[in-house]
Design an enzyme around this catalytic site. Structure first.
Site, mmCIF file in Angstrom:
data_model
loop_
_atom_site.group_PDB
_atom_site.id
_atom_site.type_symbol
_atom_site.label_atom_id
_atom_site.label_comp_id
_atom_site.label_asym_id
_atom_site.label_seq_id
_atom_site.Cartn_x
_atom_site.Cartn_y
_atom_site.Cartn_z
ATOM 1 N N ASP A 82 37.137 33.182 36.421
ATOM 2 C CA ASP A 82 37.089 34.852 34.433
ATOM 3 C C ASP A 82 37.768 35.417 35.805
ATOM 4 O O ASP A 82 38.631 35.832 35.312
ATOM 5 C CB ASP A 82 35.992 35.000 33.926
ATOM 6 C CG ASP A 82 36.018 36.515 33.135
ATOM 7 O OD1 ASP A 82 37.006 36.400 32.983
ATOM 8 O OD2 ASP A 82 35.080 36.655 31.875
ATOM 9 N N TYR B 95 27.649 31.677 30.975
ATOM 10 C CA TYR B 95 28.226 31.978 29.655
ATOM 11 C C TYR B 95 26.913 31.461 28.535
ATOM 12 O O TYR B 95 27.240 32.038 27.801
ATOM 13 C CB TYR B 95 29.641 31.916 28.984
ATOM 14 C CG TYR B 95 30.511 32.697 30.804
ATOM 15 C CD1 TYR B 95 31.174 32.826 31.966
ATOM 16 C CD2 TYR B 95 31.206 33.747 29.869
ATOM 17 C CE1 TYR B 95 31.398 33.206 32.738
ATOM 18 C CE2 TYR B 95 31.766 34.694 30.438
ATOM 19 C CZ TYR B 95 31.782 34.480 31.883
ATOM 20 O OH TYR B 95 32.436 34.994 33.020
ATOM 21 N N ASP C 200 33.424 36.384 47.024
ATOM 22 C CA ASP C 200 33.683 37.734 47.193
ATOM 23 C C ASP C 200 35.512 37.702 47.989
ATOM 24 O O ASP C 200 36.024 38.569 47.951
ATOM 25 C CB ASP C 200 33.391 38.695 48.017
ATOM 26 C CG ASP C 200 32.276 37.472 48.717
ATOM 27 O OD1 ASP C 200 32.238 36.339 49.121
ATOM 28 O OD2 ASP C 200 30.840 38.572 49.567
ATOM 29 N N ASP D 36 42.490 36.809 36.272
ATOM 30 C CA ASP D 36 42.662 38.407 36.146
ATOM 31 C C ASP D 36 43.152 38.630 37.349
ATOM 32 O O ASP D 36 43.867 39.632 37.239
ATOM 33 C CB ASP D 36 41.391 39.283 35.645
ATOM 34 C CG ASP D 36 42.251 39.257 34.230
ATOM 35 O OD1 ASP D 36 42.449 37.938 33.213
ATOM 36 O OD2 ASP D 36 41.230 40.370 33.219
ATOM 37 N N LYS E 73 29.410 30.915 45.630
ATOM 38 C CA LYS E 73 28.565 31.648 46.532
ATOM 39 C C LYS E 73 27.201 31.149 47.114
ATOM 40 O O LYS E 73 26.217 31.565 46.636
ATOM 41 C CB LYS E 73 28.070 33.417 45.316
ATOM 42 C CG LYS E 73 27.981 34.448 45.820
ATOM 43 C CD LYS E 73 29.131 34.906 45.970
ATOM 44 C CE LYS E 73 27.990 36.528 46.643
ATOM 45 N NZ LYS E 73 28.578 37.010 48.245
#
Ligand code: NAD
Length: 365
Positions: free
Chosen positions: A243, A141, A219, A247, A187
């Site tokens: 992020d 970001y 994942d 959600d 990851k």
């Protein structure tokens, strides 16, 4: 003890949910013998209308001088065509940056009476209580270089040691007060930046030998949250992965109107519901204030170390839902449809009731 609180109600339902949460704060203050000095400031579209900017330096300096900030929400149709830097949402980025809020904490906690509000099966969800620690000021970001041209687009995933250490410490500190389990999500099988993240998290872990740390690829974590959410307690993760995972975890509670959050830095703390200003229902007494009330519970826990008051607020919300009271967003046939004010008053009644019962040593089944 007196705490200075900056209130930034903002736009749309922000004003309604913040005033509901303030009522709960006042009720809790009375029972726990503390006082609050509230200083209300403009943020978002209402600030733009009055001052030509979505967040003034004066409002910001009031935030600097407070023990905690409670934010409602910003935005609305009226301001959608403004240039990016004057949009209400620009105030949020400015505020988070100015206050150095690098840790975002979002709980995904199931209220038993709302089990059927989620699209996931009640038996999968029952008892779920996850805290996601998302790093908020680093990662792709903010990493440089970034950009795109006709042929390619690029971003830079980067973390410094200091950035990883400070959020890892926050997560381990909180895990020590819970079930002492942290899952660090990365990851590392593909990304060098994630390998570094993992290495530093393990170094910090050495200071917390009582905490069980396990690593999970993002994942797999996305799949596991949906498959068996109860396996998680504290999840610690990078900005980008957080992020997405927060959600996914939001679906556990079933409604946006139920999701609180805390954003912490080394000096400042901001509490806000996850939802936006909901212009479609603003001013109609339909807003669900429970996310903001639960954000106040987080404020009691993280800013004032008043865990008992925080638990009482959560219990009052649960008792209110158990009695069948629902705002429109969580209403289902057989429950009682109430307004923002009515559900707030019921939470406060239950808060006082549970407090008095506990003070008298009365135990109800
Ligand atoms: P939203 O969260 O405002 O609303 C999405 C839907 O959920 C709407 O139907 C709304 O009525 C409902 N909803 C949200 N919160 C609710 C609550 N507490 N009680 C009952 N129903 C609720 O998202 P949106 O519609 O995408 O955005 C509206 C405005 O809010 C936009 O200007 C957006 O930029 C802004 N926004 C601000 C924040 C923030 O201030 N942190 C976050 C998200 C969106």
């Amino acid at each position: 003890m007196n705490y200075k609180i900056t209130l930034l109600p903002g736009d749309g339902i922000g004003t309604e949910v913040v005033s509901a949460a303030v009522k709960v704060m006042k009720a809790a203050a009375e029972k726990f013998n503390i006082t609050f000095s509230f200083n209300e400031q403009l943020i978002g579209g209402c600030s733009y209308d009055k001052h030509g900017t979505p967040l003034t330096d004066d409002a910001l300096s009031v935030c600097y001088d407070s023990d905690a900030v409670l934010l409602g929400a910003v935005g609305g149709y009226k301001w959608e065509s403004l240039p990016q830097h004057l949009k209400p949402e620009a105030a949020l980025l400015k505020l988070r940056k100015a206050l150095g809020l690098f840790t975002n904490i979002r709980p995904a906690k199931v209220y038993t009476p709302l089990l059927s509000a989620s699209t996931l099966k009640p038996e999968v969800l029952e008892g779920t209580d996850i805290l996601i620690f998302r790093e908020l000021t680093g990662d792709v970001y903010f990493g440089e270089p970034r950009g795109y041209d006709e042929e390619k687009g690029w971003n830079t995933m980067v973390y410094t040691r200091e950035e990883v250490v400070r959020i890892a410490r926050n997560a381990f500190d909180v895990a020590m007060k819970r079930s002492k389990r942290v899952t660090s999500v990365d990851k590392a099988n593909v990304l060098d930046c994630s390998q570094f993240w993992r290495k530093v998290v393990h170094e910090v872990h050495k200071d917390y030998p009582e905490v069980t740390l396990n690593d999970m690829y993002v994942d797999n974590a996305a799949m596991q949250i949906v498959r068996n959410p109860r396996q998680f307690d504290v999840i610690l993760t990078q900005n980008l992965f957080g992020d997405i995972l927060s959600d996914i975890a939001a679906m556990i509670t079933g409604s946006l109107g139920m999701l609180p959050s805390a954003s912490l830095g080394t000096k400042y703390a901001l509490y806000e519901p996850v939802h936006g200003s909901a212009p479609d229902i603003a001013g109609q007494g339909k807003a669900n204030p429970l996310a903001t009330i639960a954000s106040v519970a987080m404020m009691f826990a993280y800013s004032f170390q008043m865990n008992k008051a925080a638990d009482l607020i959560y219990d009052s919300i649960n008792k209110t839902l158990e009695a069948g009271y629902r705002t429109a967003d969580i209403f289902s046939p057989g429950t009682i449809l109430v307004s923002t004010a009515q559900i707030t008053d019921t939470v406060i009644e239950n808060f006082n009731l549970i407090f008095d019962e506990q003070a008298l040593g009365v135990f109800t089944l």
